[in-house]
Every structure is written in structure tokens, then in C-alpha cells.
Design an enzyme around this catalytic site. Structure first.
Site, PDB file in Angstrom:
ATOM      1  N   SER A  58       0.844  -1.266  -0.160  1.00 22.16           N
ATOM      2  CA  SER A  58      -0.126  -0.014   0.200  1.00 22.16           C
ATOM      3  C   SER A  58       1.029   1.244   0.054  1.00 22.16           C
ATOM      4  CB  SER A  58      -0.860   0.048   1.223  1.00 22.16           C
ATOM      5  OG  SER A  58      -1.633   1.142   1.574  1.00 22.16           O
ATOM      6  N   TYR A  72      -2.177  -0.721   9.994  1.00 25.51           N
ATOM      7  CA  TYR A  72      -2.490  -1.061   8.742  1.00 25.51           C
ATOM      8  C   TYR A  72      -1.117  -0.915   7.788  1.00 25.51           C
ATOM      9  CZ  TYR A  72      -3.938  -1.040   3.819  1.00 25.51           C
ATOM     10  OH  TYR A  72      -4.045  -1.428   2.315  1.00 25.51           O
TER      11      TYR A  72
HETATM   12  N1  LIG Z   1      -8.486  -0.178  -2.388  1.00 21.04           N
HETATM   13  C1  LIG Z   1      -7.623   0.412  -2.203  1.00 21.04           C
HETATM   14  O1  LIG Z   1      -7.427   1.847  -2.431  1.00 21.04           O
HETATM   15  C2  LIG Z   1      -6.113   0.066  -1.699  1.00 21.04           C
HETATM   16  C3  LIG Z   1      -4.934   0.785  -1.528  1.00 21.04           C
HETATM   17  C4  LIG Z   1      -3.740   0.161  -0.888  1.00 21.04           C
HETATM   18  C5  LIG Z   1      -3.840  -1.221  -0.698  1.00 21.04           C
HETATM   19  N2  LIG Z   1      -4.939  -2.102  -1.105  1.00 21.04           N
HETATM   20  C6  LIG Z   1      -4.685  -3.466  -0.758  1.00 21.04           C
HETATM   21  O2  LIG Z   1      -5.245  -4.177  -1.777  1.00 21.04           O
HETATM   22  C7  LIG Z   1      -5.628  -5.297  -1.330  1.00 21.04           C
HETATM   23  C8  LIG Z   1      -7.204  -5.526  -1.910  1.00 21.04           C
HETATM   24  O3  LIG Z   1      -8.001  -4.393  -1.306  1.00 21.04           O
HETATM   25  P1  LIG Z   1      -9.337  -4.020  -1.627  1.00 21.04           P
HETATM   26  O4  LIG Z   1      -9.749  -2.550  -1.859  1.00 21.04           O
HETATM   27  O5  LIG Z   1      -9.924  -5.197  -2.610  1.00 21.04           O
HETATM   28  O6  LIG Z   1     -10.251  -4.562  -0.062  1.00 21.04           O
HETATM   29  P2  LIG Z   1     -11.406  -5.531   0.285  1.00 21.04           P
HETATM   30  O7  LIG Z   1     -11.563  -5.580   1.864  1.00 21.04           O
HETATM   31  O8  LIG Z   1     -12.431  -5.173  -0.820  1.00 21.04           O
HETATM   32  O9  LIG Z   1     -11.099  -7.057  -0.041  1.00 21.04           O
HETATM   33  C9  LIG Z   1     -10.130  -7.686   0.714  1.00 21.04           C
HETATM   34  C10 LIG Z   1     -10.776  -9.088   0.907  1.00 21.04           C
HETATM   35  O10 LIG Z   1     -10.218  -9.821   1.531  1.00 21.04           O
HETATM   36  C11 LIG Z   1     -11.198 -10.751   2.341  1.00 21.04           C
HETATM   37  N3  LIG Z   1     -10.193 -11.073   3.671  1.00 21.04           N
HETATM   38  C12 LIG Z   1      -9.858 -10.476   4.475  1.00 21.04           C
HETATM   39  N4  LIG Z   1      -9.387 -10.767   5.600  1.00 21.04           N
HETATM   40  C13 LIG Z   1      -9.218 -12.317   5.173  1.00 21.04           C
HETATM   41  C14 LIG Z   1      -8.915 -13.563   5.688  1.00 21.04           C
HETATM   42  N5  LIG Z   1      -8.195 -13.739   6.706  1.00 21.04           N
HETATM   43  N6  LIG Z   1      -8.965 -14.667   4.873  1.00 21.04           N
HETATM   44  C15 LIG Z   1      -9.500 -14.436   3.754  1.00 21.04           C
HETATM   45  N7  LIG Z   1      -9.799 -13.414   3.161  1.00 21.04           N
HETATM   46  C16 LIG Z   1      -9.868 -12.400   3.798  1.00 21.04           C
HETATM   47  C17 LIG Z   1     -12.137  -9.779   2.516  1.00 21.04           C
HETATM   48  O11 LIG Z   1     -13.363 -10.372   2.920  1.00 21.04           O
HETATM   49  C18 LIG Z   1     -12.207  -9.108   1.276  1.00 21.04           C
HETATM   50  O12 LIG Z   1     -13.173  -9.511   0.534  1.00 21.04           O
HETATM   51  C19 LIG Z   1      -5.595  -5.348   0.296  1.00 21.04           C
HETATM   52  O13 LIG Z   1      -4.455  -5.927   0.321  1.00 21.04           O
HETATM   53  C20 LIG Z   1      -5.357  -3.825   0.341  1.00 21.04           C
HETATM   54  O14 LIG Z   1      -5.141  -3.637   1.635  1.00 21.04           O
HETATM   55  C21 LIG Z   1      -6.123  -1.397  -1.332  1.00 21.04           C
END
Ligand SMILES: NC(=O)c1ccc[n+]([C@@H]2O[C@H](COP(=O)([O-])OP(=O)(O)OC[C@H]3O[C@@H](n4cnc5c(N)ncnc54)[C@H](O)[C@@H]3O)[C@@H](O)[C@H]2O)c1
Length: 342
Positions: A138, A163
Site C-alpha cells: 500500500s 495497517y
Molecule cells: N482499495 C485500495 O485503495 C487499496 C489501497 C492500497 C492497498 N490496498 C490493498 O489491496 C488489497 C485489496 O484491497 P480491496 O480494496 O480489494 O479490499 P477489500 O476489503 O474489498 O478486499 C479484501 C478481501 O479480503 C478478504 N479477507 C480479509 N481477511 C481475510 C482472511 N483472513 N482470509 C480470507 N479472506 C480475507 C475480505 O473478505 C475481502 O473480500 C488489500 O491488501 C488492501 O490492503 C487497497
């Protein structure tokens, strides 16, 4: 997507019911890759949205997509999954996301992001078919750095939220597993992703919902914040291009490690054109055709004031230029939102 990945490849996507994982699953299964998606369908936000994303993938990708409900913290199940399927690629998007919630529930971040990532790395040891393991880091690893734009060579040892600390920790663990076990790993430092099927806890979603309901939106730090908003389709294309570029030992990596050899690297994925929060609200208002009621509130602990991706490394590696300006992406997001919730 350039056809550089072999379409007969089998790909594991974690967090497949999440915002980014579902978009990647849809794209890859639609392009005839065999995709196994796992997710624990946790209740951090509306589970129906996660289930609807899965339905959408199943409609588009049909027989190429298989969903398995599984928790990343369940080490034996993860080990069994990686042993049973000979994955060519792993795309790890499953995590407890969100900066602010990590102040309330830090344990959830340690479990999913550190224990969960560790379980996947352990299970990846010795998998001879595994070509590349890409995982989500991130932009928050840059913390309060004032060295804009954020470059991958920046020191990221000052995370300002739990985080961010879990994501920085993932990058360290990736280096170690790559060094010890030769697993080719790339961490993608994602910058504020938005678009259709987005996350309800993020600004675009929350602001839109409140503006439509004529509720006040909260603007932190008097609007003195900037974000490098990045459209989901550009993120999907970027991850797929990176997946096809397998890191070699000390290959394209920018870091100058003296003794340790590793085929691990990190890359920014961001639009490279930050926008102030007030400008963001202004564009969103125009897309909706309605003014926001604004309440200014103070800076939140754990937050960062500005994010701005230096995309030089990414462009050199992939040649890909981001295509979606904020007004175009937000208009697509508003159209999706209004038809999904009508
Ligand atoms: N969306 C953004 O702007 C953004 C920015 C920086 C980093 N990220 C990273 O990108 C990745 C995806 O983000 P996103 O926006 O799609 O988030 P999201 O919350 O929509 O998707 C994450 C998914 O992981 C699942 N999950 C969480 N813990 C789990 C576990 N222990 N076992 C199995 N599944 C689990 C959740 O149910 C969820 O569906 C994450 O690592 C997030 O930290 C996202």
C-alpha cells in the site's frame, strides 16, 4: 492485456470477493485463465456486495472460476490448497484493509495481514510450478514522508498506522522468503483505488452515498489533503502486466542490498497525478449533478496528508501508461452505483 501470460495457467486469487480481487478474477477468468478465488467473506463491510461481486465473476468467467470460502489464517487449509492445485501464479489481495479501522481493531490486521501472509508464504515454499507471487502492499507504507512523489527507494520504516505497519512487514517477509526459498515476489504499493464495485469504507463510495442522501460529508484536515486516485481498470491492467514480468535475482530491483540476494521487489501502482480532496468533491458533485453538504473536521491520527506515486519504475518495466482521468473514472463509478442501488 498483452498475451504474455499463458492462458492455460492456473492462478490463485486471494480476497476474490473483495473490490480489487474480484476485478482481477473477472478479467482473468474471462480471458480463459483457470482462476481459483478464496475469501473468508468477513463482515468488515456489507457481505451482500461481496456475494454480488462473486456472482458477477461467475457470470462473466463461467467455468474458468472456482470460489472456495477459506480463511488465510487457517494454515493447514492454505497449505492443502497450494499442495492440491499446482498454481502458476498467486495474486494475493486478501487482507484487512482500511487505515482508520486499524486504530479500532488492530488484532484483525495482525491476523489477516501478517499471519495470513505468512501462511501463504510458508505454503509456497518448494512449489516448483509457481512462477510469480504478487501481493498487495500500500501507498500507506510511505507514512508521512514529504519526499513527493513517493519513490520505491524511499525508506519506509516509519509507518503511522497499524495497517501500514502490516504492509511494510509483508514487504520484509517477502524479501526474506524470496532470499531463503527463491520465491519470485512482487509487492504492489497501491494508491487509493476507486471505481465500480468499490469499497463502501472509502471516500468515493461514502461521499456519493451521503451526497445522494443529502447527508453531510466529513472533510478531514480542512480539505488540506491530496490523494493519487487510481481507477480500478488501470490497477487490473497493471497487476496483470507485472505478473508477466517475473523478477530475477537482483534483476530489475532498484534497491542496493549488499549481501542478501532476493528475487523480491516492490512497485508503485498509482495514477501519478494527485488531486486535493476539495477538487475530488467538486468533480464528484459535477458527476452526480448535486452539491455536497460539507463539514470540516480535524486531521485523523494514522492518516497521511498527501500521496503521489512516482511511476518511473513501473513504466520502465511494463511500458503501460494509465488511461483514466479522475472525472472519467468517477463518472463510471457514479453510473455503476446508481444502477446497482436503484
Ligand atoms: N482499495 C485500495 O485503495 C487499496 C489501497 C492500497 C492497498 N490496498 C490493498 O489491496 C488489497 C485489496 O484491497 P480491496 O480494496 O480489494 O479490499 P477489500 O476489503 O474489498 O478486499 C479484501 C478481501 O479480503 C478478504 N479477507 C480479509 N481477511 C481475510 C482472511 N483472513 N482470509 C480470507 N479472506 C480475507 C475480505 O473478505 C475481502 O473480500 C488489500 O491488501 C488492501 O490492503 C487497497
Amino acid at each position: 492485456m498483452k498475451k504474455t501470460l499463458n492462458p492455460s495457467s492456473t492462478i490463485l486469487i486471494t480476497g476474490a470477493a473483495g473490490f480489487i480481487g474480484s476485478a482481477l478474477s473477472e478479467r482473468l477468468s474471462n480471458n480463459n485463465f483457470s482462476v481459483i478465488g478464496i475469501d473468508n467473506l468477513n463482515k468488515y463491510y456489507d457481505v451482500n456486495l461481496k456475494l454480488d461481486r462473486l456472482k458477477r465473476i461467475e457470470t462473466v468467467g463461467r467455468e474458468n472460476f472456482e470460489f472456495i470460502k477459506m480463511d488465510l489464517c487457517d494454515g493447514p487449509s492454505i497449505k492443502g490448497l497450494l499442495t492440491d492445485y499446482s498454481f502458476d501464479y498467486i495474486v494475493h489481495m486478501g487482507a484487512q484493509a482500511g487505515v482508520r479501522y486499524s486504530l479500532e481493531n488492530p488484532q484483525g490486521y495482525i491476523d489477516s495481514n501478517i499471519q495470513g501472509f505468512f501462511n501463504l508464504l510458508e505454503a509456497s515454499k518448494g512449489l516448483t510450478k509457481l512462477k510469480h507471487f504478487v501481493y498487495a502492499s500500500s501507498s500507506s507504507v510511505y507514512g508521512g514522508s514529504k519526499n513527493l512523489p513517493f519513490s520505491e527507494s524511499e525508506n519506509v520504516s516509519r509507518p503511522v498506522s497499524v495497517y501500514a505497519a502490516t504492509k511494510a512487514c509483508n514487504e520484509l517477509m517477502a524479501f526474506t522468503y524470496s532470499h531463503l526459498h527463491g520465491i519470485p515476489l512482487t509487492g504492489v504499493r497501491l494508491f487509493t483505488v476507486y471505481g465500480p464495485w468499490g469499497r463502501p469504507d472509502m471516500a468515493a463510495f461514502g461521499f456519493l452515498r451521503k451526497i445522494l442522501a443529502s447527508e453531510e460529508i466529513e472533510i478531514f484536515n480542512n480539505g488540506n489533503m491530496k490523494r493519487d486516485f487510481t481507477y480500478i481498470d488501470d490497477v487490473v491492467e497493471s497487476v496483470l502486466r507485472i505478473l508477466a514480468k517475473i523478477p530475477s535475482k537482483l534483476g530489475t530491483n532498484q534497491h542496493d542490498y549488499e549481501n542478501a540476494e532476493s528475487c523480491s521487489r516492490v512497485l508503485n501502482i498509482g495514477n501519478g497525478s494527485p488531486v486535493s480532496l476539495m477538487e475530488f468533491v467538486d468533480i464528484l458533485e459535477k458527476c452526480i449533478g448535486k452539491k455536497a453538504r460539507i463539514k470540516f473536521v480535524k486531521f485523523q491520527p494514522g492518516d497521511v496528508k498527501s500521496t503521489f506515486a512516482d511511476m518511473t519504475e513501473f513504466k520502465q518495466l511494463t511500458g503501460f501508461e494509465f488511461r483514466t482521468p479522475l472525472d472519467v473514472g468517477l463518472q463510471k463509478f457514479v453510473s455503476w452505483y446508481t444502477s446497482y442501488f436503484k
